[in-house]
Scaffold this motif. Structure first.
Motif, PDB file in Angstrom:
ATOM      1  N   THR A  11       0.845  -1.197   0.000  1.00  0.00           N
ATOM      2  CA  THR A  11       0.000   0.000   0.000  1.00  0.00           C
ATOM      3  C   THR A  11       0.880   1.246   0.000  1.00  0.00           C
ATOM      4  OG1 THR A  11      -1.576  -1.304   1.255  1.00  0.00           O
ATOM      5  CG2 THR A  11      -2.020   1.028   1.106  1.00  0.00           C
ATOM      6  N   PHE A  12       2.008   1.147   0.680  1.00  0.00           N
ATOM      7  CA  PHE A  12       2.986   2.251   0.728  1.00  0.00           C
ATOM      8  C   PHE A  12       2.313   3.571   1.111  1.00  0.00           C
ATOM      9  CE2 PHE A  12       4.849  -0.594  -2.729  1.00  0.00           C
ATOM     10  CZ  PHE A  12       5.682  -1.261  -1.839  1.00  0.00           C
ATOM     11  N   ASP A  13       1.647   3.538   2.248  1.00  0.00           N
ATOM     12  CA  ASP A  13       0.877   4.708   2.695  1.00  0.00           C
ATOM     13  C   ASP A  13       1.391   5.217   4.033  1.00  0.00           C
ATOM     14  OD1 ASP A  13      -1.045   6.662   2.742  1.00  0.00           O
ATOM     15  OD2 ASP A  13      -2.693   5.323   3.262  1.00  0.00           O
ATOM     16  N   PRO A  14       2.595   5.795   4.089  1.00  0.00           N
ATOM     17  CA  PRO A  14       3.539   6.024   2.998  1.00  0.00           C
ATOM     18  C   PRO A  14       4.653   4.961   2.983  1.00  0.00           C
ATOM     19  CG  PRO A  14       4.244   7.302   4.908  1.00  0.00           C
ATOM     20  CD  PRO A  14       3.026   6.508   5.329  1.00  0.00           C
ATOM     21  N   VAL A  15       5.445   5.023   1.895  1.00  0.00           N
ATOM     22  CA  VAL A  15       6.645   4.189   1.786  1.00  0.00           C
ATOM     23  C   VAL A  15       7.644   4.619   2.875  1.00  0.00           C
ATOM     24  CG1 VAL A  15       7.754   5.743   0.105  1.00  0.00           C
ATOM     25  CG2 VAL A  15       8.330   3.308   0.087  1.00  0.00           C
ATOM     26  N   HIS A  16       8.440   3.670   3.369  1.00  0.00           N
ATOM     27  CA  HIS A  16       9.407   3.982   4.440  1.00  0.00           C
ATOM     28  C   HIS A  16      10.656   3.119   4.296  1.00  0.00           C
ATOM     29  CE1 HIS A  16       8.059   0.289   6.440  1.00  0.00           C
ATOM     30  NE2 HIS A  16       6.809   0.713   6.397  1.00  0.00           N
ATOM     31  N   PHE A  17      11.628   3.331   5.191  1.00  0.00           N
ATOM     32  CA  PHE A  17      12.902   2.623   5.057  1.00  0.00           C
ATOM     33  C   PHE A  17      12.787   1.114   5.271  1.00  0.00           C
ATOM     34  CE2 PHE A  17      15.161   6.834   5.711  1.00  0.00           C
ATOM     35  CZ  PHE A  17      15.662   6.868   4.414  1.00  0.00           C
ATOM     36  N   GLY A  18      11.753   0.650   5.974  1.00  0.00           N
ATOM     37  CA  GLY A  18      11.549  -0.800   6.094  1.00  0.00           C
ATOM     38  C   GLY A  18      11.324  -1.424   4.726  1.00  0.00           C
ATOM     39  N   HIS A  19      10.485  -0.782   3.908  1.00  0.00           N
ATOM     40  CA  HIS A  19      10.240  -1.283   2.543  1.00  0.00           C
ATOM     41  C   HIS A  19      11.525  -1.256   1.719  1.00  0.00           C
ATOM     42  CE1 HIS A  19       6.083   0.682   3.319  1.00  0.00           C
ATOM     43  NE2 HIS A  19       5.931  -0.617   3.492  1.00  0.00           N
ATOM     44  N   LEU A  20      12.255  -0.159   1.847  1.00  0.00           N
ATOM     45  CA  LEU A  20      13.440   0.035   0.999  1.00  0.00           C
ATOM     46  C   LEU A  20      14.549  -0.946   1.381  1.00  0.00           C
ATOM     47  CD1 LEU A  20      13.121   3.897   0.977  1.00  0.00           C
ATOM     48  CD2 LEU A  20      12.982   2.446  -1.053  1.00  0.00           C
ATOM     49  N   VAL A  21      14.714  -1.190   2.667  1.00  0.00           N
ATOM     50  CA  VAL A  21      15.729  -2.159   3.110  1.00  0.00           C
ATOM     51  C   VAL A  21      15.361  -3.561   2.619  1.00  0.00           C
ATOM     52  CG1 VAL A  21      16.620  -3.374   5.147  1.00  0.00           C
ATOM     53  CG2 VAL A  21      16.567  -0.883   5.117  1.00  0.00           C
ATOM     54  N   ALA A  22      14.107  -3.943   2.765  1.00  0.00           N
ATOM     55  CA  ALA A  22      13.679  -5.280   2.334  1.00  0.00           C
ATOM     56  C   ALA A  22      13.917  -5.446   0.827  1.00  0.00           C
ATOM     57  CB  ALA A  22      12.199  -5.507   2.671  1.00  0.00           C
ATOM     58  N   ALA A  23      13.564  -4.437   0.051  1.00  0.00           N
ATOM     59  CA  ALA A  23      13.712  -4.521  -1.403  1.00  0.00           C
ATOM     60  C   ALA A  23      15.188  -4.573  -1.813  1.00  0.00           C
ATOM     61  CB  ALA A  23      13.029  -3.326  -2.069  1.00  0.00           C
ATOM     62  N   GLU A  24      16.005  -3.757  -1.172  1.00  0.00           N
ATOM     63  CA  GLU A  24      17.416  -3.706  -1.550  1.00  0.00           C
ATOM     64  C   GLU A  24      18.139  -4.996  -1.137  1.00  0.00           C
ATOM     65  OE1 GLU A  24      18.899  -1.953  -3.548  1.00  0.00           O
ATOM     66  OE2 GLU A  24      20.995  -1.641  -3.038  1.00  0.00           O
ATOM     67  N   GLU A  25      17.826  -5.512   0.041  1.00  0.00           N
ATOM     68  CA  GLU A  25      18.430  -6.771   0.474  1.00  0.00           C
ATOM     69  C   GLU A  25      18.030  -7.902  -0.473  1.00  0.00           C
ATOM     70  OE1 GLU A  25      21.013  -5.729   2.581  1.00  0.00           O
ATOM     71  OE2 GLU A  25      20.604  -7.678   3.484  1.00  0.00           O
ATOM     72  N   ALA A  26      16.771  -7.927  -0.866  1.00  0.00           N
ATOM     73  CA  ALA A  26      16.303  -8.961  -1.800  1.00  0.00           C
ATOM     74  C   ALA A  26      17.051  -8.831  -3.124  1.00  0.00           C
ATOM     75  CB  ALA A  26      14.797  -8.838  -2.022  1.00  0.00           C
ATOM     76  N   ARG A  27      17.198  -7.596  -3.588  1.00  0.00           N
ATOM     77  CA  ARG A  27      17.870  -7.359  -4.866  1.00  0.00           C
ATOM     78  C   ARG A  27      19.306  -7.885  -4.825  1.00  0.00           C
ATOM     79  NH1 ARG A  27      20.874  -3.602  -7.700  1.00  0.00           N
ATOM     80  NH2 ARG A  27      21.342  -2.309  -5.877  1.00  0.00           N
ATOM     81  N   LEU A  28      20.016  -7.552  -3.753  1.00  0.00           N
ATOM     82  CA  LEU A  28      21.419  -7.938  -3.672  1.00  0.00           C
ATOM     83  C   LEU A  28      21.576  -9.430  -3.425  1.00  0.00           C
ATOM     84  CD1 LEU A  28      22.683  -4.882  -1.585  1.00  0.00           C
ATOM     85  CD2 LEU A  28      22.979  -5.288  -4.043  1.00  0.00           C
ATOM     86  N   ARG A  29      20.789  -9.971  -2.529  1.00  0.00           N
ATOM     87  CA  ARG A  29      20.980 -11.368  -2.138  1.00  0.00           C
ATOM     88  C   ARG A  29      20.524 -12.344  -3.210  1.00  0.00           C
ATOM     89  NH1 ARG A  29      20.467 -11.293   3.516  1.00  0.00           N
ATOM     90  NH2 ARG A  29      20.041 -13.508   3.535  1.00  0.00           N
ATOM     91  N   PHE A  30      19.525 -11.967  -4.002  1.00  0.00           N
ATOM     92  CA  PHE A  30      19.024 -12.878  -5.027  1.00  0.00           C
ATOM     93  C   PHE A  30      19.460 -12.464  -6.431  1.00  0.00           C
ATOM     94  CE2 PHE A  30      16.461 -13.706  -1.357  1.00  0.00           C
ATOM     95  CZ  PHE A  30      16.305 -15.078  -1.367  1.00  0.00           C
ATOM     96  N   GLY A  31      20.375 -11.520  -6.514  1.00  0.00           N
ATOM     97  CA  GLY A  31      20.904 -11.103  -7.810  1.00  0.00           C
ATOM     98  C   GLY A  31      19.818 -10.614  -8.761  1.00  0.00           C
ATOM     99  N   LEU A  32      18.863  -9.841  -8.246  1.00  0.00           N
ATOM    100  CA  LEU A  32      17.763  -9.366  -9.088  1.00  0.00           C
ATOM    101  C   LEU A  32      18.243  -8.209  -9.952  1.00  0.00           C
ATOM    102  CD1 LEU A  32      14.942  -9.288  -6.354  1.00  0.00           C
ATOM    103  CD2 LEU A  32      15.680 -11.222  -7.788  1.00  0.00           C
TER     104      LEU A  32
END
Ligand code: ATP
Ligand code: MG
Length: 209
Positions: A11-32
């Motif tokens: 929903t990102f109401d609003p977006v916050h650093f929890g969302h951004l950390v989860a997304a960035e960790e996923a990106r790096l760890r799974f080579g997205l």
């Protein structure tokens, strides 16, 4: 190699650093190759408060992701009629990236625990895998119990540095005039202030999508 893409719905109401950390960790760890943030047009499950207009939530997600070349923000659920279901969104990404792309739907563990209440869970699990970020207070064992063996096989558990931040807490802070500094990127905090989001019940304006 075929592209691996993360889809970060919320929903990102609003977006916050929890969302951004989860997304960035996923990106790096799974080579997205990238993570696409997908703000819900009409969240089917948020009924306990008036959700901010989708366009505003999209703009905040856009501002938050703009500085990371590995992130993008999608309007797909805003531009589609009716309630927003992950199964429709992932089907659209499947068409966009092709049959061979590896698609990962990224969620927090709390959202994943309710997976069996999502629309067409089996069909969805056939189209993508899941990355469940362990939000503080959630336990991977509960996830295995809630999902069962078959679904759990489609789900990768991601340990992230716990960021115990929620949009609920940001809305509360904004409503009582407290600072959002270090909870969300400066551009998002600025946007919230400028548009007086969460300041009073009518300020969000554009009726909840
Ligand atoms: P609300 O408090 O309104 O429920 P939220 O902070 O949970 O908001 P959502 O937009 O509901 O944010 O969440 C989108 C996705 O991000 C969900 O999969 C959720 O589990 C995940 N998520 C939210 N906050 C965090 C966090 N602090 N750490 C990891 N994942 C998170
Ligand atoms: Mg939530």
């Amino acid at each position: 190699m075929d592209e691996a893409v993360g889809i970060m719905g919320g929903t990102f109401d609003p977006v916050h650093f929890g969302h951004l950390v989860a997304a960035e960790e996923a990106r790096l760890r799974f080579g997205l190759a990238r993570v696409v943030f997908v703000p819900n047009g009409r969240p089917p499950h948020k009924k306990d408060y008036r959700v901010t207009a989708a366009e505003r939530r999209y703009e905040m997600a856009f501002l938050a992701t703009a500085g990371n070349p590995g992130f993008e923000t999608s309007r797909i659920e805003l531009d589609r009629e009716g309630p927003s279901y992950a199964v429709d969104t992932v089907a659209a990404f499947r068409r966009r990236f092709g049959a061979r792309a590896r698609l990962y739907f990224i969620t927090g563990a709390d959202a994943m625990l309710e997976y069996t209440t999502w629309r067409e869970p089996q069909q969805l699990a056939g189209m993508c895998e899941f990355i469940a970020a362990m939000r503080p207070g959630y336990d991977a064992r509960h996830l295995a119990d809630a999902l069962g063996e078959d679904l759990m096989e489609r789900c990768r558990v991601l340990r992230i540095p716990g960021v115990d931040i929620s949009s609920t807490e940001l809305r509360r802070r904004a409503a009582s005039g407290e600072s959002l500094r270090y909870f969300t990127p400066p551009a998002v905090a600025q946007y919230i202030k400028q548009h007086r989001l969460y300041a009073d019940p009518d300020a969000g304006g554009l009726a909840a999508g």
